[in-house]
Scaffold this active site. Structure first.
Site, PDB file in Angstrom:
ATOM      1  N   ASP A 165     -10.889   7.145  -7.209  1.00  0.00           N
ATOM      2  CA  ASP A 165     -11.753   6.156  -6.382  1.00  0.00           C
ATOM      3  C   ASP A 165     -12.293   5.150  -7.577  1.00  0.00           C
ATOM      4  OD1 ASP A 165     -13.341   8.044  -5.922  1.00  0.00           O
ATOM      5  OD2 ASP A 165     -12.978   7.225  -3.408  1.00  0.00           O
ATOM      6  N   GLU A 166     -12.817   6.183  -8.657  1.00  0.00           N
ATOM      7  CA  GLU A 166     -13.513   5.657  -9.398  1.00  0.00           C
ATOM      8  C   GLU A 166     -13.522   5.148 -11.407  1.00  0.00           C
ATOM      9  OE1 GLU A 166     -17.717   7.259  -7.540  1.00  0.00           O
ATOM     10  OE2 GLU A 166     -16.447   9.050  -9.653  1.00  0.00           O
TER      11      GLU A 166
END
Length: 443
Positions: free
Chosen positions: A165-166
DNA sequence: TCTGGGGTCCTAGGACCC
DNA sequence: TCTGGGGTCCTAGGACCC
């Protein structure tokens, strides 16, 4: 990631990295006002001449422009796409509430009750009785993350997938492609993620990866933060030291004991003093506190290890049962290694007893991807290590030290070839009918 | 409070080699 | 009789991240 600043109270090494937990304190963020959106999407094939030009500029002028994009409570957000009734409610994605599950992702409504990721689900439910617990569907999250990364690669020059998620995006030297308004483009990107993926995210633009990551934490959820070059130190100064990625609970406690509270306290110290406290990692911390640090966004990434582990619903003691679990873990992990076309040299067993004490035992052998070879190794490690007085909570199998099979392969002899085909066929059968329908015998 | 599962990186200490 | 120094690999443990 930098870890191991502290071991049993002793200062140790710290390496380079970039990832961090959400900071509590929000500094004044110099968000550029009145930004206009780029008039057209950037076509990177057409833009290649500009990119080459800009790359040379980037090499001569040092100031980097790195964005960090962080999806807000990503797993929960994905579940909310499937089930819109979860919106606006305290939701957590994680393990079974009745069993030994923990929270993997909590909505901001749940966080208001003190629910945090890595917290036992049972405790989360006590803190927030109306909490809706959703079982994790990791595979689905991975696919969405993949699609988002691909989309970002179409609109940004260099994209690094830092985690599920980054993402880091390097815009250095490409300002002209974005109408010299990168700040405005951050908002466009955030809107793109919302419109095309129905996912909320936060984005920060700064001169290093670490700084961008720290900055994004100050504007989550759904924020955009731009730190203009030259403002690094003043932005960091009021933040608590715990927001620095790599400063975890142990290091924070050590620094707190020494009277450090904010990054300003770190900025006030000489590098020598920090090194005296933390060993060589003090140098790294000194640099980060002053807004320097890793600024290399890299596209490719090779995995260094592959592992499977399982915490049992109930602690186990029976050896046949434990070895059966080991066999499943080995088959799982081997299938992944074969999928990659790799062979592992180091095979590690992980054993966690009921009282949570955890041991690991490893052996390095000739490179292999063969279930029975790896199982035999794991089994012998297990038999030598297992203390039968104690019940077992978790078993794990960890493979590392890979030889790229494709790279090192001499022509396969017919026997070896046959074996490879057999193992691949078994993987296909397992994928179709389940792991238990077939096992591989000795070579 | 009672602690998942997947990773990365780092350290220390010992073996072994030159 | 008292004990080199550098390098690499391996193992165990731990901090840290999402």
């Amino acid at each position: 990631m930098h870890h191991n600043l502290v071991d049993a109270g002793r200062p140790l090494f710290l390496c380079r990295s970039a990832s961090c937990k959400a900071p509590q304190s929000v500094a004044a963020t110099a968000s550029a006002g009145g930004m206009s959106q780029p008039r057209r999407p950037v076509d990177f094939a057409a833009a290649t001449p500009y990119l080459v030009h800009d790359t040379f500029r980037a090499m001569s002028c040092i100031t980097k422009q790195i964005a960090h994009l962080d999806l807000d409570c990503f797993f929960v957000s994905v579940e909310r796409i499937k089930d819109p009734s979860l919106r606006g409610k305290p939701v957590a994605v994680g393990g079974a509430p009745g069993g030994r599950g923990v929270v993997a992702s909590a909505s901001y409504e749940a966080r208001a009750f003190g629910v945090r990721s890595a917290m036992a689900s049972s405790r989360a439910l006590r803190l927030c009785p109306q909490l809706i617990l959703v079982r994790s569907r990791h595979h689905e999250y991975g696919e969405i993350s993949e699609r988002l990364a691909t989309r970002m690669e179409e609109i940004a020059p260099v994209v690094e997938r830092a985690s599920i998620d980054e993402f880091y995006l390097d815009f250095t030297g490409c300002e002209s492609l974005y109408q010299n308004n990168l700040a405005g483009f951050m908002h466009s990107m955030q809107k793109m993620v919302a419109d095309e993926f129905s996912l909320p995210c936060s984005i920060a633009l700064a001169t290093t990866k670490t700084l961008a990551k720290i900055a994004v934490g100050t504007v989550k959820p759904n924020g955009v933060c731009v730190i203009p070059p030259g403002n690094e130190e003043s932005f960091l100064a009021p933040l608590p030291i715990g927001v620095i990625p790599g400063v975890g609970a142990k290091t924070e406690a050590l620094l707190t004991r020494r009277g450090f509270r904010t990054i300003a306290d770190l900025q006030a110290q000489s590098e020598e003093h920090l090194c005296a406290l933390l060993g060589a990692s003090g140098g790294w911390l000194h640099a980060v506190a002053h807004g320097r640090g890793s600024d290399t966004v890299s596209v490719e990434h090779t995995r260094k290890s592959i592992s499977r582990e399982e915490t049992f619903a109930k602690d186990l003691r029976a050896i046949p049962e434990l070895e059966g679990e080991l066999r499943t873990l080995v088959e799982d992990v081997c299938a992944t290694v074969r999928e990659k076309g790799w062979r592992a040299r180091t095979i590690q067993l992980k054993l966690r007893y009921a009282d949570f004490t955890t041991i690991t035992r490893a052996r390095t052998i000739d490179p292999t991807d063969d279930d029975p070879v790896i199982f035999d190794t794991v089994q012998s490690l297990f038999r030598a290590a297992y203390d039968r007085e104690q019940a077992v909570r978790l078993l794990g199998v960890h493979l590392s030290n890979f030889d790229d099979a494709a790279q090192m392969e001499l022509p396969l002899n017919p026997q070896r070839q046959h074996r490879e085909e057999l193992l691949k066929a078994v993987d296909r059968i397992r994928a179709k009918f389940g792991d238990d329908v077939i096992h591989v015998g000795g070579a």
